[in-house]
Design a protein around this motif. Sequence first.
Motif, PDB file in Angstrom:
ATOM      1  N   ASP A   1     -15.950 -52.372 -79.638  1.00 26.11           N
ATOM      2  CA  ASP A   1     -16.845 -51.404 -77.764  1.00 26.11           C
ATOM      3  C   ASP A   1     -15.693 -50.209 -77.742  1.00 26.11           C
ATOM      4  OD1 ASP A   1     -18.347 -53.269 -78.089  1.00 26.11           O
ATOM      5  OD2 ASP A   1     -18.013 -54.780 -76.589  1.00 26.11           O
ATOM      6  N   ARG A   2     -14.754 -50.203 -77.439  1.00 29.02           N
ATOM      7  CA  ARG A   2     -13.528 -49.084 -77.245  1.00 29.02           C
ATOM      8  C   ARG A   2     -14.599 -48.028 -78.299  1.00 29.02           C
ATOM      9  NH1 ARG A   2      -7.922 -51.298 -77.316  1.00 29.02           N
ATOM     10  NH2 ARG A   2      -7.904 -49.740 -78.090  1.00 29.02           N
ATOM     11  N   ALA A   3     -14.345 -48.324 -79.378  1.00 37.14           N
ATOM     12  CA  ALA A   3     -14.669 -46.898 -80.241  1.00 37.14           C
ATOM     13  C   ALA A   3     -15.713 -46.109 -80.012  1.00 37.14           C
ATOM     14  CB  ALA A   3     -14.363 -47.857 -81.645  1.00 37.14           C
ATOM     15  N   LEU A   4     -16.614 -47.159 -79.273  1.00 38.66           N
ATOM     16  CA  LEU A   4     -18.460 -46.594 -79.197  1.00 38.66           C
ATOM     17  C   LEU A   4     -17.528 -46.123 -78.224  1.00 38.66           C
ATOM     18  CD1 LEU A   4     -20.711 -49.754 -80.968  1.00 38.66           C
ATOM     19  CD2 LEU A   4     -20.542 -46.819 -81.760  1.00 38.66           C
ATOM     20  N   ASP A   5     -17.676 -46.221 -76.979  1.00 39.29           N
ATOM     21  CA  ASP A   5     -17.737 -45.674 -75.854  1.00 39.29           C
ATOM     22  C   ASP A   5     -16.434 -44.635 -75.748  1.00 39.29           C
ATOM     23  OD1 ASP A   5     -18.615 -47.810 -74.759  1.00 39.29           O
ATOM     24  OD2 ASP A   5     -17.468 -48.625 -73.815  1.00 39.29           O
ATOM     25  N   ASP A   6     -15.428 -44.580 -76.699  1.00 42.34           N
ATOM     26  CA  ASP A   6     -14.712 -43.797 -76.418  1.00 42.34           C
ATOM     27  C   ASP A   6     -13.949 -42.812 -77.759  1.00 42.34           C
ATOM     28  OD1 ASP A   6     -12.205 -41.576 -75.652  1.00 42.34           O
ATOM     29  OD2 ASP A   6     -11.238 -42.843 -75.394  1.00 42.34           O
ATOM     30  N   PRO A   7     -14.902 -42.083 -78.541  1.00 41.46           N
ATOM     31  CA  PRO A   7     -14.993 -42.091 -79.873  1.00 41.46           C
ATOM     32  C   PRO A   7     -13.117 -41.469 -79.927  1.00 41.46           C
ATOM     33  CG  PRO A   7     -16.868 -41.772 -78.800  1.00 41.46           C
ATOM     34  CD  PRO A   7     -16.505 -41.489 -77.852  1.00 41.46           C
ATOM     35  N   GLU A   8     -13.318 -40.073 -79.416  1.00 46.04           N
ATOM     36  CA  GLU A   8     -11.782 -39.987 -79.747  1.00 46.04           C
ATOM     37  C   GLU A   8     -10.823 -40.748 -79.619  1.00 46.04           C
ATOM     38  OE1 GLU A   8     -11.606 -36.467 -80.273  1.00 46.04           O
ATOM     39  OE2 GLU A   8     -13.692 -36.725 -80.698  1.00 46.04           O
ATOM     40  N   ALA A   9     -10.664 -41.301 -78.535  1.00 46.27           N
ATOM     41  CA  ALA A   9      -9.048 -42.757 -79.049  1.00 46.27           C
ATOM     42  C   ALA A   9      -8.905 -43.582 -80.314  1.00 46.27           C
ATOM     43  CB  ALA A   9      -9.488 -43.343 -77.641  1.00 46.27           C
ATOM     44  N   PHE A  10     -10.168 -43.573 -80.859  1.00 46.78           N
ATOM     45  CA  PHE A  10     -10.475 -43.219 -82.730  1.00 46.78           C
ATOM     46  C   PHE A  10     -10.428 -42.257 -83.594  1.00 46.78           C
ATOM     47  CE2 PHE A  10     -10.691 -47.568 -80.143  1.00 46.78           C
ATOM     48  CZ  PHE A  10      -9.997 -48.449 -80.880  1.00 46.78           C
ATOM     49  N   ARG A  11     -10.155 -41.466 -83.112  1.00 44.96           N
ATOM     50  CA  ARG A  11     -10.335 -40.808 -84.426  1.00 44.96           C
ATOM     51  C   ARG A  11      -8.293 -40.598 -84.383  1.00 44.96           C
ATOM     52  NH1 ARG A  11     -15.443 -41.311 -84.319  1.00 44.96           N
ATOM     53  NH2 ARG A  11     -16.400 -40.036 -83.268  1.00 44.96           N
ATOM     54  N   ALA A  12      -8.242 -39.802 -85.762  1.00 46.83           N
ATOM     55  CA  ALA A  12      -7.630 -40.023 -86.992  1.00 46.83           C
ATOM     56  C   ALA A  12      -7.286 -38.763 -87.550  1.00 46.83           C
ATOM     57  CB  ALA A  12      -7.646 -40.956 -88.330  1.00 46.83           C
ATOM     58  N   GLU A  13      -6.341 -38.316 -87.831  1.00 47.87           N
ATOM     59  CA  GLU A  13      -6.112 -37.134 -88.655  1.00 47.87           C
ATOM     60  C   GLU A  13      -6.709 -37.043 -89.497  1.00 47.87           C
ATOM     61  OE1 GLU A  13      -2.214 -34.131 -90.247  1.00 47.87           O
ATOM     62  OE2 GLU A  13      -2.213 -34.529 -88.191  1.00 47.87           O
ATOM     63  N   ALA A  14      -7.192 -36.095 -90.405  1.00 46.59           N
ATOM     64  CA  ALA A  14      -7.762 -36.762 -91.707  1.00 46.59           C
ATOM     65  C   ALA A  14      -6.797 -36.377 -92.664  1.00 46.59           C
ATOM     66  CB  ALA A  14      -8.783 -35.698 -91.471  1.00 46.59           C
ATOM     67  N   ALA A  15      -6.909 -38.062 -93.371  1.00 48.95           N
ATOM     68  CA  ALA A  15      -5.989 -38.374 -94.082  1.00 48.95           C
ATOM     69  C   ALA A  15      -5.887 -36.898 -95.375  1.00 48.95           C
ATOM     70  CB  ALA A  15      -6.130 -38.959 -94.694  1.00 48.95           C
ATOM     71  N   THR A  16      -4.503 -36.141 -95.684  1.00 44.82           N
ATOM     72  CA  THR A  16      -4.832 -34.887 -97.053  1.00 44.82           C
ATOM     73  C   THR A  16      -5.021 -36.057 -98.075  1.00 44.82           C
ATOM     74  OG1 THR A  16      -2.368 -35.115 -96.414  1.00 44.82           O
ATOM     75  CG2 THR A  16      -3.555 -33.512 -95.415  1.00 44.82           C
TER      76      THR A  16
END
Length: 178
Positions: A135-150
């Motif tokens: 629910d948090r990831a859907l409500d606040d997508p930026e909080a569940f963004r990760a730096e794209a792994a190289t």
Amino acid sequence: MTGRLVFVSVGTDHHPFARLVAWADAWAADARGRDVRCVVQYGNSPAPRVAEGHAYLGHDELTSLMAQASVVVCHGGPTTIAESRRRGLLPVVVPRSPGLGEHVDDHQERFCARLSASGLIALAQDETGLRDRIDRALDDPEAFRAEAATDSIAATVRRFGALVDELLTARPGRTRPS
């Protein structure tokens, strides 16, 4: 097609992971009417009743679903975690428990505890935690963004997984986990 996708993967281990499938399916039932599609790759577990289910997915289909996902929920396998992070998503991870017959030992629990402490995953250890993180990831997508792994980070995670497998296989009476 709905606007958001929650993708859940139990991986390809031969042990059932019915607990994660049931939790995801219960969340999907409660999410009806929220413009969210929930797809569960359930392996050897019982199929979900509400969420869209696939026993296994080919690599292209799996990576396509991960690329479309707003949220990735997975077991504690290093490759699945790395694939999610490579796509810029902080995965919600439920490690398999050997005490529940979901794996041969506790390496996923130990691995995920370390990744969680480093902020590399969002660890969910029970159904309430899983629901909260989805629910948090859907409500606040930026909080569940990760730096794209190289590629080097993804390669390191894959190598770590291979080393863990080798160590476990080398122990007397152990078989290689998947």
